[in-house]
Every structure is written in C-alpha cells, then in structure tokens.
Design a protein around this motif. Structure first.
Motif, PDB file in Angstrom:
ATOM      1  N   LEU A   1      -6.079   9.438   8.536  1.00  0.00           N
ATOM      2  CA  LEU A   1      -7.471  10.368   8.175  1.00  0.00           C
ATOM      3  C   LEU A   1      -8.531   9.492   8.523  1.00  0.00           C
ATOM      4  CD1 LEU A   1      -6.413  11.075   4.346  1.00  0.00           C
ATOM      5  CD2 LEU A   1      -6.496  12.611   6.333  1.00  0.00           C
ATOM      6  N   GLY A   2      -8.389   7.982   8.987  1.00  0.00           N
ATOM      7  CA  GLY A   2      -8.846   6.994   9.261  1.00  0.00           C
ATOM      8  C   GLY A   2      -9.139   6.911  10.686  1.00  0.00           C
ATOM      9  N   GLN A   3      -8.358   7.554  11.386  1.00  0.00           N
ATOM     10  CA  GLN A   3      -8.574   7.526  13.055  1.00  0.00           C
ATOM     11  C   GLN A   3      -8.995   8.766  13.081  1.00  0.00           C
ATOM     12  OE1 GLN A   3      -3.805   7.594  13.873  1.00  0.00           O
ATOM     13  NE2 GLN A   3      -4.238   5.009  14.834  1.00  0.00           N
ATOM     14  N   LEU A   4      -9.200  10.226  12.246  1.00  0.00           N
ATOM     15  CA  LEU A   4      -9.015  11.368  12.126  1.00  0.00           C
ATOM     16  C   LEU A   4     -11.323  10.658  12.217  1.00  0.00           C
ATOM     17  CD1 LEU A   4      -8.709  14.168  13.387  1.00  0.00           C
ATOM     18  CD2 LEU A   4      -8.020  15.129  10.815  1.00  0.00           C
ATOM     19  N   MET A   5     -10.790  10.672  11.237  1.00  0.00           N
ATOM     20  CA  MET A   5     -12.622  10.491  10.434  1.00  0.00           C
ATOM     21  C   MET A   5     -13.294   9.746  12.054  1.00  0.00           C
ATOM     22  SD  MET A   5     -14.592   8.458   7.675  1.00  0.00           S
ATOM     23  CE  MET A   5     -13.564   9.987   6.143  1.00  0.00           C
TER      24      MET A   5
ATOM     25  N   VAL B   1       0.792  -1.485   0.353  1.00  0.00           N
ATOM     26  CA  VAL B   1       0.267  -0.079   0.139  1.00  0.00           C
ATOM     27  C   VAL B   1       0.800   0.806  -0.262  1.00  0.00           C
ATOM     28  CG1 VAL B   1      -1.556   1.594   1.252  1.00  0.00           C
ATOM     29  CG2 VAL B   1      -2.051  -1.222   1.050  1.00  0.00           C
ATOM     30  N   ALA B   2       0.556   1.940  -0.812  1.00  0.00           N
ATOM     31  CA  ALA B   2       1.267   3.438  -1.236  1.00  0.00           C
ATOM     32  C   ALA B   2       0.492   4.898   0.145  1.00  0.00           C
ATOM     33  CB  ALA B   2       1.362   4.088  -2.490  1.00  0.00           C
ATOM     34  N   GLN B   3       1.108   5.411   0.518  1.00  0.00           N
ATOM     35  CA  GLN B   3       0.840   5.952   1.509  1.00  0.00           C
ATOM     36  C   GLN B   3       0.073   5.264   2.556  1.00  0.00           C
ATOM     37  OE1 GLN B   3       2.246   8.833  -1.019  1.00  0.00           O
ATOM     38  NE2 GLN B   3       1.333   9.753   0.460  1.00  0.00           N
ATOM     39  N   SER B   4       0.587   4.408   2.530  1.00  0.00           N
ATOM     40  CA  SER B   4      -0.332   3.624   4.245  1.00  0.00           C
ATOM     41  C   SER B   4      -0.688   4.522   5.539  1.00  0.00           C
ATOM     42  CB  SER B   4       0.079   1.787   4.234  1.00  0.00           C
ATOM     43  OG  SER B   4       1.410   2.256   4.378  1.00  0.00           O
ATOM     44  N   ARG B   5       0.503   5.524   5.926  1.00  0.00           N
ATOM     45  CA  ARG B   5       0.884   5.999   6.760  1.00  0.00           C
ATOM     46  C   ARG B   5      -0.859   7.058   6.541  1.00  0.00           C
ATOM     47  NH1 ARG B   5       5.703   9.082   9.820  1.00  0.00           N
ATOM     48  NH2 ARG B   5       4.362   9.908  11.394  1.00  0.00           N
ATOM     49  N   GLU B   6      -0.517   7.852   5.619  1.00  0.00           N
ATOM     50  CA  GLU B   6      -1.558   9.162   5.682  1.00  0.00           C
ATOM     51  C   GLU B   6      -2.994   8.246   5.871  1.00  0.00           C
ATOM     52  OE1 GLU B   6      -2.728  11.595   2.183  1.00  0.00           O
ATOM     53  OE2 GLU B   6      -1.141  12.199   2.736  1.00  0.00           O
TER      54      GLU B   6
ATOM     55  N   ALA C   1      -2.846   2.294  -3.743  1.00  0.00           N
ATOM     56  CA  ALA C   1      -2.659   4.015  -3.828  1.00  0.00           C
ATOM     57  C   ALA C   1      -3.852   4.749  -4.512  1.00  0.00           C
ATOM     58  CB  ALA C   1      -1.663   3.920  -4.926  1.00  0.00           C
ATOM     59  N   PRO C   2      -4.042   5.598  -3.419  1.00  0.00           N
ATOM     60  CA  PRO C   2      -4.456   6.660  -3.205  1.00  0.00           C
ATOM     61  C   PRO C   2      -5.675   7.407  -4.919  1.00  0.00           C
ATOM     62  CG  PRO C   2      -3.437   7.945  -2.212  1.00  0.00           C
ATOM     63  CD  PRO C   2      -2.887   5.918  -2.217  1.00  0.00           C
TER      64      PRO C   2
ATOM     65  N   TYR D   1      -6.962  14.310   1.729  1.00  0.00           N
ATOM     66  CA  TYR D   1      -5.658  13.922   1.316  1.00  0.00           C
ATOM     67  C   TYR D   1      -4.592  15.251   2.136  1.00  0.00           C
ATOM     68  CZ  TYR D   1      -1.922  14.605  -1.680  1.00  0.00           C
ATOM     69  OH  TYR D   1      -0.273  14.908  -2.257  1.00  0.00           O
ATOM     70  N   LEU D   2      -3.685  14.499   3.048  1.00  0.00           N
ATOM     71  CA  LEU D   2      -2.940  15.146   3.368  1.00  0.00           C
ATOM     72  C   LEU D   2      -1.747  15.617   2.352  1.00  0.00           C
ATOM     73  CD1 LEU D   2      -2.948  12.972   7.038  1.00  0.00           C
ATOM     74  CD2 LEU D   2      -3.967  16.017   6.226  1.00  0.00           C
ATOM     75  N   GLY D   3      -1.318  14.643   1.861  1.00  0.00           N
ATOM     76  CA  GLY D   3      -0.052  15.231   0.742  1.00  0.00           C
ATOM     77  C   GLY D   3       1.375  15.216   1.399  1.00  0.00           C
ATOM     78  N   LEU D   4       1.275  14.002   2.287  1.00  0.00           N
ATOM     79  CA  LEU D   4       2.880  13.653   3.361  1.00  0.00           C
ATOM     80  C   LEU D   4       3.341  11.849   2.494  1.00  0.00           C
ATOM     81  CD1 LEU D   4       1.127  15.182   6.917  1.00  0.00           C
ATOM     82  CD2 LEU D   4       2.706  15.592   4.949  1.00  0.00           C
ATOM     83  N   ALA D   5       4.431  12.196   2.433  1.00  0.00           N
ATOM     84  CA  ALA D   5       4.940  10.333   2.881  1.00  0.00           C
ATOM     85  C   ALA D   5       4.922   9.852   3.588  1.00  0.00           C
ATOM     86  CB  ALA D   5       6.377  10.712   2.565  1.00  0.00           C
ATOM     87  N   ASP D   6       4.964   8.829   3.592  1.00  0.00           N
ATOM     88  CA  ASP D   6       4.982   7.234   4.700  1.00  0.00           C
ATOM     89  C   ASP D   6       6.414   8.464   5.788  1.00  0.00           C
ATOM     90  OD1 ASP D   6       2.169   5.995   4.400  1.00  0.00           O
ATOM     91  OD2 ASP D   6       3.550   4.433   3.580  1.00  0.00           O
ATOM     92  N   ASP D   7       6.564   8.766   5.257  1.00  0.00           N
ATOM     93  CA  ASP D   7       8.212   8.441   6.494  1.00  0.00           C
ATOM     94  C   ASP D   7       8.589  10.439   7.066  1.00  0.00           C
ATOM     95  OD1 ASP D   7       8.979   9.823   3.169  1.00  0.00           O
ATOM     96  OD2 ASP D   7      11.039   8.340   4.153  1.00  0.00           O
TER      97      ASP D   7
END
Length: 141
Positions: A25-29, A16-21, A96-97, A39-45
């Motif tokens: 987002l799921g946690q926040l929801m 999965v790409a962008q899995s952390r983002e 990926a998203p 969409y946050l526009g952030l990399a996993d690292d």
C-alpha cells in the motif's frame, strides 16, 4: 534493553503483522500520489497475483468482522514464527494495523489472541497500532 544502568538487560523482540500489505500500500501511494485503499484484507503469504488484483480494484468497504479475522490471523502468524525457546523471558511487541477497525471492536478477538499467546516463551506480549496520531494497543500475555 535495561531498566537502569547496571541492570540485567531485558530481551525485546519486535515484529510486524500484515507487513507485506502495508509495504504494498505504501508503494502504491508513492507511485500514484493519490488515494489508495487503506486495507486489502490479505495475508503476508497470499499469492502476488491476488495482491495485484486487490491493488488494481481501488478502495472498497470491508466489514469489521472480516478485518478482525484477517488481522487476527496475521498476529497469530507472527506468534507462530516467533515460537522459539531462544526467546524465553523476552518481551514481544507486535505492530499491526489496528486502526483498520474501531478500537472498541478488538475486544472481540483479544481472548482468542491471549489463548494463542499463552504457551509462548515470552514474558509479555503486546500488540500495538501502526499510527502515531492515535496510539492504541493491548496486552495478550
């Protein structure tokens, strides 16, 4: 995975790409039960502090070009992490998203992704969207 009973199994690797983002987002929801950024526009690292900052600011507009760059880099990161000879002959599926930008825009970076995937040990590589309601994807090898 086998195509028929008795057939030689075909290896399939999934990542999965962008899995952390997506996870954040799921946690926040779940916490807010309300509208959250798509969409946050952030990399996993990226640093956790940057994730907290982006989550706190709420929804904002992102350019399609910016999203293509960030998600494209996320896909390339998945490719780098899976570039091992143990996967020779396997197929790779990268979620990926993709629905972060319109489907027709992905053509702008597909050739770049194909170049990044060309020397990979995988037999085939597909990138698929993360939504059930409107499946979309493309092959990069």
């Amino acid at each position: 995975m086998r195509g028929a009973s008795g057939a030689v199994p075909q290896g399939l690797e999934i990542t999965v790409a962008q899995s952390r983002e997506q996870q954040r987002l799921g946690q926040l929801m779940n916490q807010t039960k309300g509208m959250v950024p798509g969409y946050l526009g952030l990399a996993d690292d990226d640093p956790e502090a940057l994730y907290r900052e982006r989550l706190a600011r709420g929804r904002i507009m992102h350019s399609a070009e910016g999203a293509l760059t960030v998600i494209g880099n996320g896909i390339k990161s998945c490719l780098r992490k899976k570039n091992h000879s143990k996967y020779t002959g396997h197929d790779l599926l990268i979620e990926a998203p993709l629905l972060s930008v319109p489907n027709e825009r992905w053509i702008r970076i597909e050739d770049d992704l194909r170049t990044a995937a060309s020397a990979m040990p995988f037999r085939k590589i597909h990138v698929i969207g993360d939504q059930d309601r409107s499946p979309f994807g493309f092959r990069i090898k």
